[in-house]
Design a protein around this motif. Structure first.
Motif, PDB file in Angstrom:
ATOM      1  N   MET A   1       0.817  -1.211   0.000  1.00 47.11           N
ATOM      2  CA  MET A   1       0.000   0.000   0.000  1.00 47.11           C
ATOM      3  C   MET A   1       0.855   1.268   0.000  1.00 47.11           C
ATOM      4  O   MET A   1       0.369   2.342  -0.339  1.00 47.11           O
ATOM      5  N   SER A   2       2.121   1.157   0.381  1.00 49.32           N
ATOM      6  CA  SER A   2       3.026   2.316   0.331  1.00 49.32           C
ATOM      7  C   SER A   2       3.803   2.356  -0.985  1.00 49.32           C
ATOM      8  O   SER A   2       4.825   3.028  -1.097  1.00 49.32           O
ATOM      9  N   ASN A   3       3.295   1.591  -1.974  1.00 50.65           N
ATOM     10  CA  ASN A   3       3.876   1.562  -3.323  1.00 50.65           C
ATOM     11  C   ASN A   3       5.227   0.875  -3.395  1.00 50.65           C
ATOM     12  O   ASN A   3       6.035   1.168  -4.285  1.00 50.65           O
ATOM     13  N   SER A   4       5.496  -0.045  -2.478  1.00 52.50           N
ATOM     14  CA  SER A   4       6.703  -0.858  -2.538  1.00 52.50           C
ATOM     15  C   SER A   4       6.333  -2.263  -3.000  1.00 52.50           C
ATOM     16  O   SER A   4       5.203  -2.706  -2.814  1.00 52.50           O
ATOM     17  N   PHE A   5       7.294  -2.960  -3.600  1.00 52.45           N
ATOM     18  CA  PHE A   5       7.111  -4.374  -3.908  1.00 52.45           C
ATOM     19  C   PHE A   5       7.488  -5.179  -2.664  1.00 52.45           C
ATOM     20  O   PHE A   5       8.336  -4.760  -1.882  1.00 52.45           O
ATOM     21  N   TYR A   6       6.865  -6.328  -2.502  1.00 51.33           N
ATOM     22  CA  TYR A   6       7.227  -7.165  -1.358  1.00 51.33           C
ATOM     23  C   TYR A   6       7.158  -8.644  -1.731  1.00 51.33           C
ATOM     24  O   TYR A   6       6.155  -9.113  -2.268  1.00 51.33           O
ATOM     25  N   VAL A   7       8.248  -9.348  -1.466  1.00 49.22           N
ATOM     26  CA  VAL A   7       8.285 -10.809  -1.584  1.00 49.22           C
ATOM     27  C   VAL A   7       8.629 -11.337  -0.206  1.00 49.22           C
ATOM     28  O   VAL A   7       9.545 -10.830   0.447  1.00 49.22           O
ATOM     29  N   CYS A   8       7.891 -12.340   0.273  1.00 48.01           N
ATOM     30  CA  CYS A   8       8.053 -12.801   1.649  1.00 48.01           C
ATOM     31  C   CYS A   8       9.484 -13.235   1.934  1.00 48.01           C
ATOM     32  O   CYS A   8      10.231 -13.625   1.042  1.00 48.01           O
ATOM     33  N   SER A   9       9.871 -13.156   3.204  1.00 48.16           N
ATOM     34  CA  SER A   9      11.265 -13.375   3.588  1.00 48.16           C
ATOM     35  C   SER A   9      11.759 -14.768   3.211  1.00 48.16           C
ATOM     36  O   SER A   9      12.903 -14.935   2.794  1.00 48.16           O
ATOM     37  N   GLU A  10      10.895 -15.776   3.324  1.00 50.63           N
ATOM     38  CA  GLU A  10      11.307 -17.141   2.972  1.00 50.63           C
ATOM     39  C   GLU A  10      11.686 -17.233   1.504  1.00 50.63           C
ATOM     40  O   GLU A  10      12.726 -17.792   1.138  1.00 50.63           O
ATOM     41  N   LEU A  11      10.861 -16.653   0.641  1.00 50.21           N
ATOM     42  CA  LEU A  11      11.146 -16.684  -0.796  1.00 50.21           C
ATOM     43  C   LEU A  11      12.304 -15.760  -1.154  1.00 50.21           C
ATOM     44  O   LEU A  11      13.094 -16.074  -2.040  1.00 50.21           O
ATOM     45  N   THR A  12      12.401 -14.626  -0.475  1.00 50.46           N
ATOM     46  CA  THR A  12      13.508 -13.703  -0.735  1.00 50.46           C
ATOM     47  C   THR A  12      14.844 -14.396  -0.529  1.00 50.46           C
ATOM     48  O   THR A  12      15.745 -14.321  -1.366  1.00 50.46           O
ATOM     49  N   HIS A  13      14.984 -15.093   0.589  1.00 52.52           N
ATOM     50  CA  HIS A  13      16.227 -15.793   0.888  1.00 52.52           C
ATOM     51  C   HIS A  13      16.479 -16.906  -0.128  1.00 52.52           C
ATOM     52  O   HIS A  13      17.596 -17.086  -0.616  1.00 52.52           O
ATOM     53  N   GLN A  14      15.426 -17.635  -0.479  1.00 56.31           N
ATOM     54  CA  GLN A  14      15.533 -18.739  -1.439  1.00 56.31           C
ATOM     55  C   GLN A  14      15.933 -18.233  -2.819  1.00 56.31           C
ATOM     56  O   GLN A  14      16.849 -18.769  -3.454  1.00 56.31           O
ATOM     57  N   LEU A  15      15.265 -17.184  -3.284  1.00 56.74           N
ATOM     58  CA  LEU A  15      15.540 -16.641  -4.611  1.00 56.74           C
ATOM     59  C   LEU A  15      16.926 -15.998  -4.672  1.00 56.74           C
ATOM     60  O   LEU A  15      17.638 -16.141  -5.655  1.00 56.74           O
ATOM     61  N   LEU A  16      17.268 -15.310  -3.607  1.00 58.88           N
ATOM     62  CA  LEU A  16      18.571 -14.665  -3.567  1.00 58.88           C
ATOM     63  C   LEU A  16      19.698 -15.684  -3.625  1.00 58.88           C
ATOM     64  O   LEU A  16      20.655 -15.538  -4.380  1.00 58.88           O
ATOM     65  N   SER A  17      19.577 -16.744  -2.854  1.00 58.43           N
ATOM     66  CA  SER A  17      20.612 -17.779  -2.831  1.00 58.43           C
ATOM     67  C   SER A  17      20.764 -18.422  -4.201  1.00 58.43           C
ATOM     68  O   SER A  17      21.870 -18.604  -4.708  1.00 58.43           O
ATOM     69  N   LYS A  18      19.646 -18.760  -4.838  1.00 55.44           N
ATOM     70  CA  LYS A  18      19.696 -19.387  -6.158  1.00 55.44           C
ATOM     71  C   LYS A  18      20.299 -18.442  -7.190  1.00 55.44           C
ATOM     72  O   LYS A  18      21.114 -18.839  -8.012  1.00 55.44           O
TER      73      LYS A  18
END
Length: 227
Positions: free
Chosen positions: A128-145
């Motif tokens: 709602m504040s115009n930011s994108f958000y991906v949950c922390s579990e997926l963020t860590h998973q996607l970042l590592s990959k």
């Protein structure tokens, strides 16, 4: 649609499981700033509500797998027909391709149904504040990959230089390790709101779109030195 003159966020729920909708509604409406004003078992029902309601809809919280019209199709339709309405995906699907498809469809965020109450509410506020958000579990998973697959760069590819404070570096390291805002706040003996503010400030400083991109930026640009 009529204008909503108060600060309450009007939300529609899209999920083909009635019990799931009831649970989410019960959780969200514990917070006075949120109001669930409608719900549907598929995307077509949500579009019908958007076409007929007198309420100003701010956010649609949608599953991906639904009959008739999926959450991704719904997100695409809303981005074209109702561009002021934000879509936040809440799904069991944890593969990166769905995250990518969701963001490409116009969704502003992606959550797994395993998230806790704190992260769900935080995600809604972020979107709602115009930011994108991906949950922390997926963020860590996607970042590592992403980082393990592509390797590291010794110099910034875009030539940008961003100055971070020692506290921001400390927060970045904990974010990279997958800690939530509340967990970081506990570790650093400060408030969750303060951590949220630092996170948003760092995203603004770097010009990236979300937390995963922030941490990747900081590693590839030598701000962080480990995965």
């Amino acid at each position: 649609m009529a204008q909503n003159n108060n600060k309450v966020v009007n939300i529609l729920l899209a999920d083909d499981h009635h019990l799931v909708r009831d649970g989410i509604k019960s959780l969200i409406e514990k917070y006075s700033e949120f109001k669930v004003v409608g719900e549907g078992a598929d995307g077509a029902e949500i579009i019908e509500i958007l076409e007929t309601t007198e309420e100003k809809i701010d956010l649609v919280l949608a599953d991906i797998n639904m009959p008739n019209m999926s959450g991704l199709e719904l997100s695409e339709a809303i981005s074209v027909q109702y561009p002021t309405v934000k879509v936040l995906i809440l799904s069991m699907l944890d593969h990166e391709k769905y995250v990518s498809q969701a963001l490409q469809s116009g969704a502003k965020g992606y959550l797994l149904k395993s998230v806790n109450e704190e992260e769900l509410i935080f995600a809604i506020k972020q979107v709602m504040s115009n930011s994108f958000y991906v949950c922390s579990e997926l963020t860590h998973q996607l970042l590592s990959k992403s980082l393990l697959g592509s390797g590291f760069k010794s110099k910034p590819s875009n030539g940008l230089k961003v100055d971070f404070s020692s506290r921001e570096i400390e927060i970045l390291e904990l974010i990279a390790e997958g800690y939530t805002n509340l967990e970081i706040a506990d570790k650093l003996f400060t408030s969750k709101r303060t951590i949220e503010g630092h996170r948003l400030q760092m995203i603004a400083k770097t010009g990236v779109r979300n937390t995963a991109a922030l941490v990747k930026f900081c590693i590839t640009n030598g701000v962080l030195h480990y995965v």
